[in-house]
Design a protein around this motif. Structure first.
Motif, PDB file in Angstrom:
ATOM      1  N   ALA A 172      -5.090  -9.530 -30.673  1.00 25.76           N
ATOM      2  CA  ALA A 172      -6.100  -9.611 -29.611  1.00 25.76           C
ATOM      3  C   ALA A 172      -7.206  -8.579 -29.797  1.00 25.76           C
ATOM      4  N   LYS A 176     -11.001  -9.654 -30.397  1.00 23.23           N
ATOM      5  CA  LYS A 176     -11.960  -9.237 -29.377  1.00 23.23           C
ATOM      6  C   LYS A 176     -13.147  -8.531 -30.016  1.00 23.23           C
ATOM      7  N   TYR A 180     -14.381 -12.698 -29.663  1.00 15.64           N
ATOM      8  CA  TYR A 180     -13.513 -13.665 -29.000  1.00 15.64           C
ATOM      9  C   TYR A 180     -13.193 -13.217 -27.571  1.00 15.64           C
ATOM     10  N   THR A 182     -10.222 -13.085 -25.008  1.00 16.05           N
ATOM     11  CA  THR A 182      -8.791 -12.956 -25.310  1.00 16.05           C
ATOM     12  C   THR A 182      -7.981 -13.016 -24.014  1.00 16.05           C
ATOM     13  N   PHE A 204      -6.445  -7.482 -24.827  1.00 17.12           N
ATOM     14  CA  PHE A 204      -6.486  -8.652 -23.964  1.00 17.12           C
ATOM     15  C   PHE A 204      -7.450  -8.421 -22.796  1.00 17.12           C
ATOM     16  N   PHE A 267      -9.163 -16.676 -27.951  1.00 15.89           N
ATOM     17  CA  PHE A 267      -7.772 -16.592 -28.389  1.00 15.89           C
ATOM     18  C   PHE A 267      -6.922 -16.684 -27.138  1.00 15.89           C
TER      19      PHE A 267
END
Length: 688
Positions: A172, A176, A180, A182, A204, A267
């Motif tokens: 993650a 990130k 992305y 996450t 995350f 993700f």
């Protein structure tokens, strides 16, 4: 362009350009194209502003509008943007808790129906040799998230919420950094609240579910966790009944995350809890209707229904991706987390009612199960689907395992892969190209060690036992130990195992209070009542000359039977009716067992006082043990005392020379019945 402006409005056209260049602009920010992308974005946003003004009392001439958009289009065309199909794919990983290798109908299972996962296999690739990172919950997740094998991870025990270290990178955090979104939804298992391992500190944006695996045993807890905050569940008080089925909330939040991030790479990690934990499913769930009248044990019916429920939700995931037109640019992976258990076994079904590790057609078995390092503890189902990239109906025997996911994800996202990972990207296999392979695969858990090199696998069940060697090409059931016939091969694998191991460096807790609260939330207000023992006098620890146990905490337990409430914290709670007992399910961890206790401050102690379990049993009652004292919870250089105890229910003193320290490490070396367990009703510290 003019027609688009007239039909949609200038602001809408500008917004569309911004979205396009956000996805297309996932390029090296140091490249010449980056500045062009920035210019397009700036001018498009300006077009939005102008368009909005056009719709108000401030008119803007069409000449100004066309000049502005002409510049946007000119710059946009000059930028060498990748085609939409070349944009970094969305990545979804569905991790089914404790699902066995053979428990899918695409593998011929006669009991459990999984039509959506079967279709996923037809549309994608099924792996026959995808192995877990470890044989139990928390350690295997750490391997998946960090790309390291269990000789290098910080989470190697499954006893008390052991956390990742603060400095560890995860899938993650790496994605990130690449832009992305996450999200995680399900069971984390790599650090409880108050620790260095919480998911929001490891990349995350959001994580909804359970941080601790004991909390995750209940599908009706009073709350879930969202980024370390409590998310109340209406009508739930813990245990096995309530109004809000936690798994439904988790899946809904995952779907909402995908919908909310459809315009950027994402993700989505879904380490969902079914079919593990208390085998509960709402009676009105369609999956339960398929099994409720089967002539099977009740929990066997519930287990099957939970797998079919999860299968339906996998189908709903694919439907959502198609609805959002993300199907062709999203890779979805589905797997178990560790080997299956022999659930609901009987004389007729010695390997469990559903036979997680038994081939349904041939009867050939994987030896072992969850908790040990034979194939039954490591072999898991794995399917990958990515339309237009992964050839349909493909089966691969590529040898791989959990550490390989991180480098796979970073290669897919064109992100940086850390140098210290043990995994190898599987992208080549997924795309049908020449694949790099491992020199060896390595596992360790609770004194067990295993190493795999090509078809050879060496296993040592305890540190004191000799190594065993198996040729999996001819003996998938690991029934014939060929160590004596192949000494050179064994020597090579043992050397690999020695090279793979390094001392563990765990993360830390700043405060364990919230973590322990989460573990208690498994039962909430519905904790099983303690049964009083009849016809027996219960003893307690003495109070004179003893240190008060206020503020004590167990910072490490090598094993505990959390499913039965016999957790490590019971050893220091001052209540002789509760006990700590090491795990006897899902793989037995053998001696030595270990507790590390934080006394809250440095004290001068003169020994320990041990109280054996006060019920009618003796399992786990300590025979031989030793303890050490230190001000550093990671270093205990000197043994303060080594003692042999009697088989009695009365308190027993274990004296030592006056020794000062904050932390006590108790190591149990054997128990009175010669079994592999350990148990304590109460433990005290002698100060006078």
């Amino acid at each position: 362009m003019v027609a688009a402006i007239r039909s949609e409005g200038l602001a809408a056209v500008g917004r569309r350009l911004v979205r396009h260049h956000h996805r297309a602009g996932q390029i090296d920010q140091a490249s010449p194209q980056a500045e062009c992308h920035k210019a397009v974005t700036v001018m498009s946003k300006a077009a939005i502003a102008v368009g909005e003004r056009c719709s108000t009392r401030y008119p803007v001439s069409m000449v100004t509008v066309l000049r502005m958009l002409s510049f946007v289009v000119f710059v946009s065309c000059c930028v060498s943007s990748p085609a939409p199909a070349q944009a970094p794919p969305n990545i979804v990983y569905v991790l089914a808790d404790e699902l066995g290798y053979y428990e899918l109908s695409c593998l011929g299972h006669p009991n459990i129906q999984t039509p959506n996962i079967d279709r996923m296999a037809k549309e994608g690739m099924r792996f026959t040799q995808y192995l877990a990172g470890s044989a139990v919950c928390a350690p295997t997740r750490a391997c998946l998230m960090t790309g390291k094998h269990s000789g290098h991870t910080s989470v190697r025990s499954n006893g008390g919420g052991t956390p990742l270290r603060a400095d560890e990178q995860t899938v993650a955090s790496l994605l990130k950094a690449r832009g992305y979104a996450t999200g995680g939804f399900g069971k984390w298992g790599c650090g409880g609240r108050g620790s260095t391992g919480v998911p929001e500190s490891h990349g995350f944006d959001t994580f909804v579910g359970y941080y601790d695996q004991v909390h995750a045993h209940s599908y009706y807890p009073p709350y879930l966790i969202e980024n370390s905050r409590e998310l109340p569940l209406t009508g739930n008080t813990g245990g096995r009944t309530g109004e809000t089925y936690a798994h439904t909330v988790i899946v809904e939040r995952a779907m909402s995350f995908i919908r909310a991030n459809k315009d950027q790479p994402f993700f989505c990690y879904m380490p969902v809890t079914p079919p593990h934990g208390m085998f509960d499913i709402p009676v009105d769930d369609p999956a339960w209707k398929l099994y409720e009248n089967k002539p099977w044990p009740q929990d066997a019916r519930r287990y099957a229904a939970m797998v079919t429920m999860l299968d339906r939700q996998v189908g709903e995931l694919f439907a959502l991706l198609k609805e959002l037109q993300l199907d062709d640019n999203t890779i979805v992976l589905f797997s178990g987390d560790n080997g299956g258990a022999d659930y609901f076994k009987s004389t007729k079904h010695p390997r469990g009612f559903h036979g997680a590790n038994v081939h349904p057609q041939t009867g050939v078995e994987f030896r072992g199960k969850k908790g040990n390092l034979f194939e039954g503890g490591l072999r898991i189902p794995m399917i990958a689907r990515w339309p237009g990239h992964i050839a349909p109906s493909t089966v691969t025997d590529h040898l791989c395992y959990f550490p390989d996911f991180l480098p796979t994800a970073t290669e897919l996202a064109s992100a940086k892969t850390p140098r210290d990972v043990d995994g190898i990207s599987m992208v080549a296999t997924l795309l049908g190209k020449q694949q790099a392979t491992h020199e060896y695969l390595y596992w360790e858990i609770g004194g067990q060690t295993a190493v795999r090199h090509n078809q050879w696998k060496a296993v040592r069940t305890t540190k004191k036992n000799p190594w065993q060697l198996y040729d999996l090409a001819t003996d998938i059931s690991e029934a014939n130990n060929v160590a004596d016939a192949n000494p050179k091969v064994l020597k090579t694998l043992v050397a690999m195992a020695e090279r793979a191991h390094e001392p563990v460096r765990e993360g830390t807790f700043a405060n364990r209070e919230l973590h322990e609260k989460d573990r208690r939330a498994k039962w909430g207000k519905n904790a099983p009542k303690r049964r009083r023992q009849r016809g027996r006098t219960s003893f307690r620890l003495p109070t004179d000359g003893m240190l008060a146990n206020h503020g004590w905490q167990v910072t490490r337990a090598s094993s505990e039977s959390s499913a039965n409430g016999k957790v490590a914290a019971n050893a220091i709670d001052g209540d002789p009716r509760t006990i700590w007992h090491t795990s006897w399910q899902g793989g037995v961890v053998k001696h030595p067992h270990e507790l590390i206790i934080d006394l809250g401050k440095s004290v001068e102690m003169r020994g320990l006082c041990y109280l054996a379990r006060q019920d009618n049993g003796w399992n786990g009652t300590i025979k031989q043990c030793e303890f050490s004292v230190s001000d550093d919870p990671t270093m205990f250089p000197k043994v303060a005392a080594r003692v042999t105890l009697k088989q009695t229910k009365r308190p027993q003193r274990m004296p030592c020379e006056p020794t000062k320290g904050r932390y006590v490490r108790l190591r149990i070396l054997s128990e009175v019945n010669g079994g592999p367990w350990a148990s304590i009703a109460d433990l005290g510290v002698i100060i006078k």
